[in-house]
Every structure is written in C-alpha cells, then in structure tokens.
Enzyme design. Structure first.
Site, PDB file in Angstrom:
ATOM      1  N   ASN A  35     -71.830   0.469 -56.884  1.00  0.00           N
ATOM      2  CA  ASN A  35     -71.506   0.138 -55.542  1.00  0.00           C
ATOM      3  C   ASN A  35     -72.228  -1.056 -54.995  1.00  0.00           C
ATOM      4  O   ASN A  35     -73.169  -0.946 -54.694  1.00  0.00           O
ATOM      5  CB  ASN A  35     -71.695   1.279 -54.479  1.00  0.00           C
ATOM      6  CG  ASN A  35     -71.477   0.957 -53.087  1.00  0.00           C
ATOM      7  OD1 ASN A  35     -70.947  -0.033 -52.590  1.00  0.00           O
ATOM      8  ND2 ASN A  35     -72.089   1.721 -52.538  1.00  0.00           N
ATOM      9  N   LYS A  69     -72.115  -2.726 -52.475  1.00  0.00           N
ATOM     10  CA  LYS A  69     -72.540  -3.024 -51.000  1.00  0.00           C
ATOM     11  C   LYS A  69     -72.098  -4.256 -50.723  1.00  0.00           C
ATOM     12  O   LYS A  69     -71.167  -5.066 -51.292  1.00  0.00           O
ATOM     13  CB  LYS A  69     -73.802  -2.333 -50.679  1.00  0.00           C
ATOM     14  CG  LYS A  69     -73.846  -1.024 -51.227  1.00  0.00           C
ATOM     15  CD  LYS A  69     -75.286  -0.299 -50.685  1.00  0.00           C
ATOM     16  CE  LYS A  69     -75.470   1.141 -51.355  1.00  0.00           C
ATOM     17  NZ  LYS A  69     -76.455   1.994 -50.598  1.00  0.00           N
ATOM     18  N   SER A  88     -80.468   6.512 -55.315  1.00  0.00           N
ATOM     19  CA  SER A  88     -81.602   5.926 -56.082  1.00  0.00           C
ATOM     20  C   SER A  88     -81.417   6.427 -57.452  1.00  0.00           C
ATOM     21  O   SER A  88     -82.338   6.498 -58.198  1.00  0.00           O
ATOM     22  CB  SER A  88     -82.926   6.441 -55.465  1.00  0.00           C
ATOM     23  OG  SER A  88     -83.017   6.073 -54.091  1.00  0.00           O
ATOM     24  N   HIS A 107     -68.324   6.471 -47.487  1.00  0.00           N
ATOM     25  CA  HIS A 107     -69.791   6.269 -47.640  1.00  0.00           C
ATOM     26  C   HIS A 107     -70.653   6.779 -46.652  1.00  0.00           C
ATOM     27  O   HIS A 107     -70.078   6.288 -45.261  1.00  0.00           O
ATOM     28  CB  HIS A 107     -70.099   4.733 -48.170  1.00  0.00           C
ATOM     29  CG  HIS A 107     -71.519   4.557 -48.698  1.00  0.00           C
ATOM     30  ND1 HIS A 107     -72.512   4.571 -48.094  1.00  0.00           N
ATOM     31  CD2 HIS A 107     -71.830   4.622 -50.078  1.00  0.00           C
ATOM     32  CE1 HIS A 107     -73.501   4.334 -48.772  1.00  0.00           C
ATOM     33  NE2 HIS A 107     -73.357   4.400 -49.980  1.00  0.00           N
TER      34      HIS A 107
HETATM   35  P1  PGA Z   1     -78.680   3.396 -54.221  1.00  0.00           P
HETATM   36  O1  PGA Z   1     -77.324   3.458 -53.391  1.00  0.00           O
HETATM   37  O2  PGA Z   1     -78.465   3.512 -55.460  1.00  0.00           O
HETATM   38  O3  PGA Z   1     -79.247   2.099 -53.756  1.00  0.00           O
HETATM   39  O4  PGA Z   1     -79.527   4.481 -53.590  1.00  0.00           O
HETATM   40  C1  PGA Z   1     -76.239   4.411 -53.707  1.00  0.00           C
HETATM   41  C2  PGA Z   1     -75.089   4.514 -52.735  1.00  0.00           C
HETATM   42  O5  PGA Z   1     -75.059   4.175 -51.404  1.00  0.00           O
HETATM   43  O6  PGA Z   1     -73.946   4.429 -53.300  1.00  0.00           O
END
Ligand code: PGA
Length: 252
Positions: free
Chosen positions: A9, A11, A211, A94
C-alpha cells in the site's frame, strides 16, 4: 492450501521516476511459488503500472473505490475506471479513510460490493483503535466490522474478497501486533466466516497489516491464519518488500 499475498500500500507516496525504479527492482527478483505480489498505488499512477506490469507476475490496484458506479461524485474513482487500467485489486475501508473521511462499516461494505460487481478483488481492511484494544473491545469491534461485510456481500461475495486485519495502533508506528495478538484476531475472523460456510472460511485470505517489515515478517507470516501482508512503509523499499515475500514463501 491458501496462497500468500504480499500487497504494498503505497499510500500517498510516489513519483514517476521513483515508481519505475521500485517496480523494476520487484520485477528483477526471483518468482516465488505460492506467493503473489501486488502494489496498490495512487490513482494517477495506475496507467504507469499498467504499462510496466502488464504480463508480469505483479498485480496492481487502487487504494479506494467509489460505491457509486458513475455520476456527479467529484474526486471519486469508479470501479470501471480501475478495471480499465487493468487493476486486479482495490483496498476498501483502510483506517486512514475510515478516520479521515468518516467511512462507516456499511459504506465500506458497499464499496466492496461495487468492486466485486466490476470483477475487482476488494482488500477489505478492518481493525481496532488503541483505546478499543485497551478497553478489551477488540473482538467486538472487528466482529462488527466483518458482520457488515458479510451482511452486504453474502457468501458468494465473501468467497471473492481478501480481508486485511490492521490494528490502527500498529499502522505506521513501528509497533506491529505481536504474533499472538495477530493470530488471535485472524482466527476469530476466520471462525466468523466459517460459521456461515466452512469452505469459504477455510479459503479466505486474511492479510495482516501494521508495521510489517523484513525484521518481523518471519514471525508474522508463519502464523497459521495469516495469509500474507498489507505493507505500507516497507513496500516503498524494494528489498524490504521482497524480504517480506520471501518470509511468506518460507512459511508455506
Ligand atoms: P505500515 O502501513 O506498514 O506503514 O504500518 C500498513 C497499512 O496502512 O496498510
């Protein structure tokens, strides 16, 4: 045997040159059996993904989709548009959208329904906040979020989605769920679906997100009810993302 899916993802990150370098590194890596890769990118980069990834083993998709099919919905992206750019997946629900855009359980379920109607696989995200976990409400919250999806999609739809458990307190914080915490919720979600249909429950792909990185991927990807990862930050670094894939391949 359920396949593993490692979905990145991105983002609101990316730039054409950076995307191309990242994708090139993913394409140069060895193909692992039993592990599928996907990148979920900002809508303006879908055409670039279509150009770079068509014919490869890496799928791509959007990060959200409208529950509407077309019309006066400024800023929204229709499922038909994602299809036109070759998407296989789209994220729905999400927590960043649930929180920042007030998306309710029923809206998320409606988005998943629209995605399915256009042959997209929705990656339906759910998960509890820190306050909810600390007050012992995790099971209740995730069950309720999943119930809205089950009610809207029915068994036939449920059989075609991917679920992603993403505890909100673990997203982007560097603090992932412990293996025990993740397995507990994944098993609970699978049982909830299995109560409707054992077969659909057994086959449901449930990703863990929050994470995930190379350093914790082995312990998370080897859990019996974890079928891959939805990866945020670490998906922007090819070597990290690929290491998570290798951990998932080793977990089969
Ligand atoms: P992250 O995000 O791996 O940076 O914690 C995961 C997500 O929001 O899909």
């Amino acid at each position: 045997m359920r396949h593993k899916l490692i979905a990145g993802n991105w983002k609101m990150h990316g730039a054409c040159a950076d995307n191309a370098a990242l994708v090139e590194a993913l394409l140069a890596a060895e193909r692992l059996s039993g592990v599928d890769y996907a990148v979920l990118v900002p809508a303006p980069y879908l055409a670039q993904m279509q150009t770079l990834l068509t014919g490869s083993s890496v799928a791509w998709g959007g990060q959200d989709v409208s529950e509407e099919t077309k019309g006066a919905f400024t800023g929204e992206v229709a499922a038909s548009m994602l299809r036109e750019f070759g998407c296989r997946y789209t994220i729905v629900g999400h927590s960043e959208r649930r929180q920042r855009h007030g998306e309710s359980d029923s809206l998320v379920a409606a988005k998943a329904r629209t995605a399915l109607a256009y042959q997209l696989t929705p990656i339906v995200c759910l998960g509890e906040s820190l306050a909810q976990r600390e007050s012992g409400e995790t099971a209740m919250v995730v069950r309720q979020q999943l119930a809205a999806v089950i009610e809207t999609l029915g068994l036939e739809g449920l059989a075609r989605i991917v679920l992603a458990y993403e505890p909100i307190w673990a997203i982007g914080t560097g603090r992932s769920a412990t293996p025990e915490q993740a397995q507990e919720v994944h098993a609970l979600l699978r049982h909830q679906v299995a109560a409707e249909s054992q077969m659909v429950g057994d086959n449901l792909q449930i990703l863990y997100g929050g994470s995930v990185k190379a350093a914790n991927a082995v312990e998370l990807m080897t859990l019996p009810d974890v079928d891959g990862a939805l990866v945020g930050g670490a998906s922007l670094v090819a070597q990290e993302f690929l290491a998570i894939g290798r951990a998932a391949a080793g977990a089969r």
